[in-house]
Design an enzyme around this catalytic site. Structure first.
Site, PDB file in Angstrom:
ATOM      1  N   SER A   1       0.830  -1.206   0.000  1.00 36.89           N
ATOM      2  CA  SER A   1       0.000   0.000   0.000  1.00 36.89           C
ATOM      3  C   SER A   1       0.860   1.249   0.000  1.00 36.89           C
ATOM      4  O   SER A   1       1.976   1.260   0.545  1.00 36.89           O
ATOM      5  CB  SER A   1      -0.906   0.004   1.238  1.00 36.89           C
ATOM      6  OG  SER A   1      -1.519   1.253   1.426  1.00 36.89           O
TER       7      SER A   1
ATOM      8  N   TYR B   1      -2.279  -0.411  10.138  1.00 40.33           N
ATOM      9  CA  TYR B   1      -2.496  -0.955   8.793  1.00 40.33           C
ATOM     10  C   TYR B   1      -1.236  -0.788   7.944  1.00 40.33           C
ATOM     11  O   TYR B   1      -0.759  -1.732   7.319  1.00 40.33           O
ATOM     12  CB  TYR B   1      -3.677  -0.257   8.128  1.00 40.33           C
ATOM     13  CG  TYR B   1      -3.796  -0.550   6.650  1.00 40.33           C
ATOM     14  CD1 TYR B   1      -4.186  -1.809   6.202  1.00 40.33           C
ATOM     15  CD2 TYR B   1      -3.489   0.421   5.706  1.00 40.33           C
ATOM     16  CE1 TYR B   1      -4.268  -2.084   4.842  1.00 40.33           C
ATOM     17  CE2 TYR B   1      -3.574   0.155   4.345  1.00 40.33           C
ATOM     18  CZ  TYR B   1      -3.963  -1.102   3.926  1.00 40.33           C
ATOM     19  OH  TYR B   1      -4.042  -1.384   2.583  1.00 40.33           O
TER      20      TYR B   1
END
Length: 355
Positions: A128, A153
């Site tokens: 990501s 995350y």
């Protein structure tokens, strides 16, 4: 090529499965159909794929299920794996950190172990843009520092990159990580900005913009993401013969491991994005400007030059084109077939990553 797609009922996973089937690949799917968001949307994606491109085996198991994953690998012997299964969302990680530990770390370890016991030609895994964290030097390049994540995350995605490298080094698993930048398009996740914003605008609800709407995001249309995945699939990385231990390149290695950004390289101010979306919906947006939220990255912009050099492709769909296709799908799926998603009360700051 027989390919295992994890997260096959997810946003990127469904589109990837569809494309692979259409190109004649044999696909095995895996998804746990959890309730992080409405499982009915996941079921609908699977029906869409099967109605469009034909049937495929889909196993409803979790990456945390080590035994179930082992049985799947033993039965199907996939030649390649595209790992798109993960606990997604930045803000959710503030309240439910263990979900990320279980899925993104323990689950990914189980997948690596399965690839070790049943060697594959190529493991592609989703990372990501969130890994760039506190780094404000844009456009982000794969060589930039990623040691300061702003959310659990993001930290879990950084950990995936490191875990994959260790298995590539120790066991020779060819592994490529793709850092996705704000993926959007038809069949997208209800917790991400296109759906949240379209829902709020369509239902006349206030649209929450954190950091007073001063974010910028590098939006990447789903078809461009899938194009990158499909082109990379038959190109497993090899050890970089020029890798220098004294001046190490963070994106390559003496192991068969590689990292790439995949993003549009055209960051858009969030208010401009809202205006464009509202115009396509033919309605006005009522804005509620709020302070910056914990875990948010202020601006993102990808340098995708390394990917373009490797596969001869970089994302090219304009935001105008992509949002128009998203709005067409949104109208058909939510405004005709189903009630509006009950997600308008969830916080929508800067759009989050995908995986």
């Amino acid at each position: 090529m027989k390919t295992l797609v994890t997260g096959a009922a997810g946003f990127i996973g469904a589109h990837t499965t569809l494309r692979l089937l259409q190109e004649g690949h044999e696909v095995v799917g895996l998804d746990n159909f959890n309730d992080y968001y409405d499982p009915q949307l996941k079921e609908a994606r699977v029906r869409w794929v099967r109605e469009t491109a034909g049937d495929f085996p889909l196993y409803r198991i979790d990456l945390e299920d080590e035994y179930g994953l082992e049985q799947l690998f033993a039965a199907h012997r996939p030649e390649a794996v595209i790992n798109l299964a993960a606990q997604a969302g930045v803000r959710y990680s503030l309240d439910n950190p263990r979900a990320y530990l279980n899925s993104n770390l323990a689950g990914f370890l189980n997948l690596l172990e399965a690839c070790r016991r049943h060697p594959v030609k190529h493991l592609i895994f989703a990372s990501s843009s969130s890994v760039y964290g506190a780094n404000h030097c844009t456009p982000y390049a794969e060589q930039h520092n990623t040691d300061h994540p702003l959310s659990l995350y993001a930290a879990s995605k950084k950990a995936n990159e490191l875990m994959a490298h260790s298995y590539s080094h120790l066991f020779g698993i060819p592994a490529t990580g793709l850092r996705f930048f704000t993926v959007y398009g038809p069949w997208g996740r209800p917790d991400m900005s296109p759906m949240l914003f379209a829902n709020a605008i369509s239902s006349g609800q206030p649209l929450k913009l954190f950091n007073h709407g001063e974010h910028q995001r590098d939006f990447t249309y789903i078809d461009d993401i899938v194009e990158g995945l499909v082109r990379l699939l038959p190109q497993p990385p090899e050890a970089d013969q020029h890798w220098d231990r004294e001046q190490p390149n963070p994106s390559t290695s003496m192991a068969p491991w590689r990292l790439y950004n995949i993003g549009g390289s055209r960051p858009v101010h969030l208010r401009s994005y809202v205006e464009m979306l509202a115009g396509l919906l033919g309605q006005q947006a009522e804005l509620q400007l709020l302070p910056l939220q914990p875990g948010d990255v202020i601006n993102t912009c990808a340098s995708s030059s390394a990917l373009e050099q490797a596969i001869g492709f970089a994302p090219c769909t304009s935001l105008e084109q992509g949002l128009a296709r998203f709005v067409e799908w949104f109208r058909n799926y939510y405004l005709i077939n189903l009630p509006l998603p009950g997600e308008s009360s969830r916080s929508a700051a800067a759009p989050e990553g995908v995986a």
